[in-house]
Every structure is written in C-alpha cells, then in structure tokens.
Write an enzyme that holds these catalytic residues in place. Structure first.
Site, PDB file in Angstrom:
ATOM      1  N   GLU A 283      -4.425   2.449  -4.634  1.00 24.24           N
ATOM      2  CA  GLU A 283      -2.996   2.577  -4.404  1.00 24.24           C
ATOM      3  C   GLU A 283      -2.419   1.287  -3.853  1.00 24.24           C
ATOM      4  O   GLU A 283      -1.368   1.281  -3.214  1.00 24.24           O
ATOM      5  CB  GLU A 283      -2.706   3.726  -3.434  1.00 24.24           C
ATOM      6  CG  GLU A 283      -3.183   3.531  -2.009  1.00 24.24           C
ATOM      7  CD  GLU A 283      -4.617   4.012  -1.766  1.00 24.24           C
ATOM      8  OE1 GLU A 283      -4.950   4.243  -0.609  1.00 24.24           O
ATOM      9  OE2 GLU A 283      -5.383   4.158  -2.742  1.00 24.24           O
TER      10      GLU A 283
ATOM     11  N   ASP B 159       0.847  -1.185   0.000  1.00 24.83           N
ATOM     12  CA  ASP B 159       0.000   0.000   0.000  1.00 24.83           C
ATOM     13  C   ASP B 159       0.890   1.245   0.000  1.00 24.83           C
ATOM     14  O   ASP B 159       1.869   1.320   0.764  1.00 24.83           O
ATOM     15  CB  ASP B 159      -0.903   0.005   1.234  1.00 24.83           C
ATOM     16  CG  ASP B 159      -1.945   1.100   1.180  1.00 24.83           C
ATOM     17  OD1 ASP B 159      -2.991   0.860   0.558  1.00 24.83           O
ATOM     18  OD2 ASP B 159      -1.698   2.186   1.749  1.00 24.83           O
TER      19      ASP B 159
END
Length: 359
Positions: free
Chosen positions: A267, A224
């Site tokens: 993301e 992440d």
C-alpha cells in the site's frame, strides 16, 4: 499488353491466354515481305512447324506484331517502309523479340555493317535453300521461349519476394509489439499500471544524474495508505485492490506530468517531484492528502461509510544526493513521523548529507 521500357511484361496475367493463336501447339511467326512468291515459299517451307502470319509490307507487319508472336522473318528492301525502319519500329515496341533479316540483296549493304548496326537475331540470304532459315528460326523460337520463361519466373520470384517481405515485416512487427508488451510488463505494476518499484528507482537515479548538472532542488514523497490492513480484513482483498487502484488514480491526477510516480510496495507509493523545494513539496503533499481524504468512495461502488487517508513523508534535497538509498531512507523517516503523529498528515525534512555520511 503493357510493356515497360525494357520490353518486360509488367504482370503475370499478361502471360495468360495470348502467346499462341491458331494452332496452340505451334509458335506464331510473322513473315514480312513484299514478294508474294517469297511469302508463299516461306509458308510452304516452314508452315508445318509454325503458325505463319504473312504481311506484304512493313506497315501491316508492325500492326500485326503482338505478344503472341515468337519471331519475325523480315525482308529488307520493300515498297513503302523498308526493312530497317520496320525493324526499328518493332524493336521499339518489343526490344526482346527476335527478328531475322531475310534478303536477296546481299550487296545492298555490307552484312557485317547491318549486324553491327541493328543486331538482328540472324541475317540470311534468299538463295533458294531454307535449311539455314529453319535452323536460325528454331534458335530464335528457343531463345524467345526461354526469355518468356525467365520473365515468368522473374515475376513469380518478385511476387514471392514481396510476399516474403510482407510476412517478414508482419512477423517483425508482431515480435516488436510482443517485446514492447513484455518490456512494459517488466517495468509496470500489474495492479495499478504505475511503474513498479524497480523501474521507479531506476528512473529516479536517472533524474538525480540529470539534475546534478543543473543544481535543481528535488523532493521525494513516500506515501502510505492508512490502516489498509483493516480494509482488506473488512471488505476483502478484492476491494482492497480496488482501493489501491483508485488511490493510484488520485495520486497521479494530483502531480505534474514531469513528476515520477510509482508503486513501491503493498500500500506504499512514491513520487519524485522535479525541481521542487520543500515549500512547494509541502503544498503538493497536502493537496494529495486532501484529495484522498475527501474522495467519495461510494460513487465508485464502495460502502458509504468507507473513509480513507494517506500519510506522507517528504524529503527535499537542494543538491541531489549521490546515493538514492540515502535519499529514500530519510524520506522514510519522515513518513514514520507522519504515522506516529496520527496519520493523515505530511512531514517534511531537508535532506541531511551528514546523516548519509554516517551510515
């Protein structure tokens, strides 16, 4: 003009400008006979309908044969090369050209034997009447005209088929390319060119089935980008997309070719490390974290002050789990620990089959 072994014209251009000489409305007929009176008689009898070429011997007749000749009227008994040898030589060069034996020597050889052996278009005795000769010659001309027309149509058909085959091949290639592009688009993330979520998990399931037969360790990394929302808010979504693209390049460059990488969310990225235990996975994950945090974003057009880091959850299974979602769930728990622990770090765990059984 070139001929193949069957006497077929090799190219359509061979039909252009050569079938008639002299009077273009009259087919050319070659008369080969060593008797001047016979030659003059034939010319007088049929000259008003055909363009007549007279030859007094077999050698001259063979030399005079070309693609403009529609039929040959041939004497059998001649000085020098006789009719049979002349016939064979002409047929060797032009197998389909009709040749009519026109002879006064009916007892020279049995006519049926001649017909069976040589198969001329006709066998006519010089009996003073040219009616049968005219009829046979007319049939020969009609036959040869039809033969030439069939050859022309065959060439046109061959050319048409070649063009059609080429167009079909081109169209098929275009459709295959289009299908390949559509297929690629359906499995690829349009922003980063990495496999999309669906394709990533499909490939992971295939890999789990493969390694289950070899008892190899396998590790799933969930990655992440830290504080990505702040990047969008501060620099705009276009620059945020640029960050994701550059991050994808960094991650892909930091793994092996055999490993599987994909973008599974906004993301979020994921990597399946093949034949990798927890220790090896930790080394790889730390290397990825360092590559992102030390990246010089300003060299790619980003503000000098931009700093970026990633958090990674790492789950290793010594024996591949039976269900991919359980593998993913435990890797996600490790990622959560990395975020809660301050981000820009790696958390690694061993896959626990008992947790999978409880869920």
């Amino acid at each position: 003009m070139d001929f193949d072994v069957h006497g077929i014209y090799k190219d359509e251009k061979d039909y252009e400008g050569g079938f008639h000489t002299g009077d273009k409305n009259k087919p050319k007929v070659l008369v080969i006979d060593d008797d001047l009176e016979v030659r003059e008689f034939v010319k007088l009898a049929i000259g008003d309908q055909y363009h007549i070429i007279l030859c007094e011997n077999g050698e001259d007749g063979i030399s005079a044969v070309d693609s403009s000749v529609y039929a040959v009227v041939l004497d059998i008994r001649m000085t020098g090369k006789d009719g049979f040898d002349t016939y064979n030589e002409i047929k060797r060069r032009m197998p389909h050209l009709p040749i009519i034996f026109y002879t006064a020597y009916h007892d020279l050889k049995d006519p049926y034997e001649i017909m069976n052996q040589y198969r001329p278009f006709g066998y006519i005795l010089k009996d003073g009447s040219y009616v049968r000769l005219m009829d046979t010659l007319r049939s020969a001309i009609d036959y040869y005209r039809q033969f030439l027309e069939n050859q022309r149509l065959a060439i046109e058909l061959q050319r048409f088929n070649s063009t059609l085959e080429r167009r079909v091949a081109e169209r098929t290639a275009e459709l295959e390319d289009a299908l390949a592009r559509i297929t690629q688009l359906s499995v690829t993330d349009s922003l980063t060119d990495l496999p999309n979520r669906r394709h990533f998990f499909t490939r992971c399931k295939q890999e789990l089935m493969r390694v289950s037969r070899h008892s190899e360790p396998i590790t799933l990394l969930l990655i992440d980008v830290d504080f990505f929302k702040g990047i969008n808010d501060r620099y705009g979504h276009q620059r945020g997309d640029d960050v994701l693209v550059e991050t994808a390049h960094i991650l892909k460059a930091g793994i092996r070719e055999c490993d599987i990488i994909g973008r599974i969310g906004g993301e979020e990225f994921a990597v399946l490390l093949i034949n990798t235990d927890l220790g090896g996975a930790g080394v790889c994950a730390e290397r990825l974290c360092k590559a992102v945090s030390s990246h010089r974003w300003a060299s790619h057009g980003f503000p000098e002050e931009l700093k970026l880091s990633i958090s990674i959850g790492c789950c290793t299974a010594e024996k591949p789990p039976s269900r991919m979602n359980e593998f993913f769930k435990q890797a996600d728990m490790a990622l959560y620990c990395s975020k809660e622990g301050g981000r820009n770090r790696v958390t690694g765990v061993q896959f626990d089959p008992s947790l999978a059984e409880q869920s």
